[in-house]
Scaffold this active site. Structure first.
Site, PDB file in Angstrom:
ATOM      1  N   ASP A 100       2.959  42.235  95.994  1.00 13.29           N
ATOM      2  CA  ASP A 100       3.060  40.647  96.399  1.00 13.29           C
ATOM      3  C   ASP A 100       1.804  40.015  96.666  1.00 13.29           C
ATOM      4  O   ASP A 100       2.181  38.902  97.059  1.00 13.29           O
ATOM      5  CB  ASP A 100       4.399  40.715  97.356  1.00 13.29           C
ATOM      6  CG  ASP A 100       3.983  41.162  98.814  1.00 13.29           C
ATOM      7  OD1 ASP A 100       2.911  42.004  98.876  1.00 13.29           O
ATOM      8  OD2 ASP A 100       4.413  40.381  99.561  1.00 13.29           O
ATOM      9  N   SER A 104       6.926  44.394  98.259  1.00 17.20           N
ATOM     10  CA  SER A 104       5.808  44.587  98.423  1.00 17.20           C
ATOM     11  C   SER A 104       4.958  45.562  97.835  1.00 17.20           C
ATOM     12  O   SER A 104       5.025  45.730  96.538  1.00 17.20           O
ATOM     13  CB  SER A 104       5.500  44.605 100.032  1.00 17.20           C
ATOM     14  OG  SER A 104       4.172  44.728 100.561  1.00 17.20           O
ATOM     15  N   ASP A 121      -1.875  44.536  96.000  1.00 19.48           N
ATOM     16  CA  ASP A 121      -0.287  45.330  96.132  1.00 19.48           C
ATOM     17  C   ASP A 121       0.487  44.271  95.174  1.00 19.48           C
ATOM     18  O   ASP A 121       0.390  43.219  94.582  1.00 19.48           O
ATOM     19  CB  ASP A 121      -0.015  45.309  97.643  1.00 19.48           C
ATOM     20  CG  ASP A 121       0.638  44.155  98.259  1.00 19.48           C
ATOM     21  OD1 ASP A 121      -0.162  43.221  97.942  1.00 19.48           O
ATOM     22  OD2 ASP A 121       1.427  44.372  99.224  1.00 19.48           O
ATOM     23  N   ASP A 132      -0.580  40.305  99.034  1.00 20.71           N
ATOM     24  CA  ASP A 132      -1.057  40.224 100.558  1.00 20.71           C
ATOM     25  C   ASP A 132      -1.735  41.093 101.020  1.00 20.71           C
ATOM     26  O   ASP A 132      -2.322  41.154 102.017  1.00 20.71           O
ATOM     27  CB  ASP A 132       0.095  39.803 101.482  1.00 20.71           C
ATOM     28  CG  ASP A 132       1.146  40.898 101.549  1.00 20.71           C
ATOM     29  OD1 ASP A 132       0.950  42.054 100.932  1.00 20.71           O
ATOM     30  OD2 ASP A 132       2.022  40.726 102.433  1.00 20.71           O
TER      31      ASP A 132
END
Length: 416
Positions: free
Chosen positions: A225, A94, A223, A227
């Site tokens: 990833d 992430s 960010d 989400d």
């Protein structure tokens, strides 16, 4: 739990933390799932493809049919597992830097629950004997994934800066260029080591500067990833998840589309914002930090809107996961001058957030800080993704924050 943290299994990639041995254990243990297909997506870290190879081997030994979608976002994999009614693994850490990586386990659109995590951990400690050999296939993200986004209509043409954080959202750069002809796209050249590197949602000031320098309308920072979203407005104001939720809750209420006039925030939400919502007749439910906790409330039907300060936002019971692309498109579809005025005049509490690698006697410290910040809120918690203590102070009175910070400095000197 031994392996699972707040958001899956995560750590520094290497023999002492997130090791290949651990990854193999996890892959072998997927024989507890009845689903034959395992969908895999990953972000742009150098270690992601190494982890992919280990997972492929272990999952095939476990008899699974491995479908590799390459570099995609976490919400994309969540969408695919729901659509195909199966399980998946997202290889990502992430918002963390390149040295970290992790595995998010997703079942039919949702991260697995604690019962499933405990079952996996138990199986990871057992020996495994392959029942049959599985298979591997590499495929591209289907075009049907983009149909949902095409349905979100935006009446006005905006000039936008997109910061892709050199991460998973780079796979969507072609769609952003198609949808927003004048878009400026930055940090879209991943090299395996520059994901989240002083860019993206943790550093929105970068996209903000590009926006101001080019006289653009707003900036969207994602960010690693895909989400999380942070927005910067033309006047320079940066909207975190708390402020974006305020925007969505008030706009949807005005359109009579906010279910039961209720919204879900995390416990570290700015109390000035939640107070303003309640004064407008919108009820606020606070839950523990972590988008999984927001998702559970939405899945249970408490509300159709929730999120947290970091930029996770969820809008739907059907697709109750956070998707940064959905968030920015929905924001633009509702944006208007009156809403911007309300955002600019909102009375937020003074707020300070700090991270500490070590914090002596945190429970006693919390007690003392709460005595100082009498009219606000104090929270100390251990991070579920990093080896850190996270401290949050907020109050309508800035002098309380200043006094608390002074006490905190003396406490650290005295205890260390």
């Amino acid at each position: 739990m031994k392996y699972f943290k707040t958001d899956g299994i995560r750590g520094i990639f290497g023999p002492n933390d997130l090791s290949v041995e651990l990854i193999l254990k996890l892959g072998y243990s997927f024989d507890i799932f009845k689903e034959n297909k395992v969908l895999i997506g990953y972000d742009t870290r150098y270690s992601s493809k190494i982890i992919l190879e280990a997972l492929k081997y272990a999952l095939i030994i476990a008899g699974k049919r491995v479908i590799d979608y390459g570099v995609i976002s976490t919400p994309c994999l969540e969408f695919l597992t729901k659509r195909k009614k199966t399980i998946g693994i997202m290889i990502t850490a992430s918002h963390n830097d390149f040295s970290y990586n992790g595995l998010k386990i997703i079942s039919r659109g949702h991260k697995i629950d604690n019962v499933q995590k405990e079952m996996l951990e138990k199986r990871m400690e057992e020996s495994h004997k392959p029942q049959k050999i599985g298979s591997y296939q590499k495929v591209a993200c289907p075009k049907s994934y983009f149909h949902f986004f095409d349905k979100i209509k935006i009446k006005k043409k905006y000039k936008i800066v997109f910061d892709l954080a050199n991460g998973s959202m780079c796979f969507l750069s072609f769609y952003l260029k198609k949808r927003f002809k004048n878009a400026i796209i930055i940090n879209d050249e991943p090299n395996g080591f520059n994901i989240n590197d002083e860019c993206g949602s943790l550093h929105p000031e970068l996209a903000r500067k590009v926006m101001l320098d080019n006289n653009y309308d707003l900036a969207a920072s994602f960010d690693g990833d895909g989400d999380r979203l942070i927005i910067s407005l033309k006047n320079g104001k940066i909207l975190n998840g708390d402020l974006m939720l305020y925007f969505f809750a008030t706009e949807l209420k005005r359109r009579k589309k906010l279910k039961e006039n209720k919204v879900i925030y995390s416990i570290i939400a700015n109390r000035g914002i939640t107070k303003a919502l309640e004064e407008e007749g919108i009820r606020v439910k606070l839950v523990n930090v972590g988008d999984e906790n927001i998702s559970k409330e939405i899945k249970a039907g408490v509300s159709l809107l929730g999120g947290e300060k970091s930029g996770h936002l969820i809008f739907s019971k059907k697709y109750n996961y956070s998707c940064a692309l959905t968030s920015i498109l929905k924001f633009l579809s509702l944006l208007n001058d009156e809403a911007i005025i309300r955002l600019n005049t909102l009375n937020e509490y003074y707020e300070v957030s700090k991270n500490y690698e070590q914090l002596k006697m945190p429970n006693r410290l919390l007690h003392h800080l709460r005595r100082i910040v009498k009219s606000g809120y104090v929270n100390i918690r251990q991070s579920g993704t990093e080896r850190l203590y996270r401290l949050v102070l907020m109050s309508p009175r800035n002098e309380e924050i200043i006094e608390a910070l002074s006490f905190l400095e003396k406490w650290n000197i005295k205890k260390n």
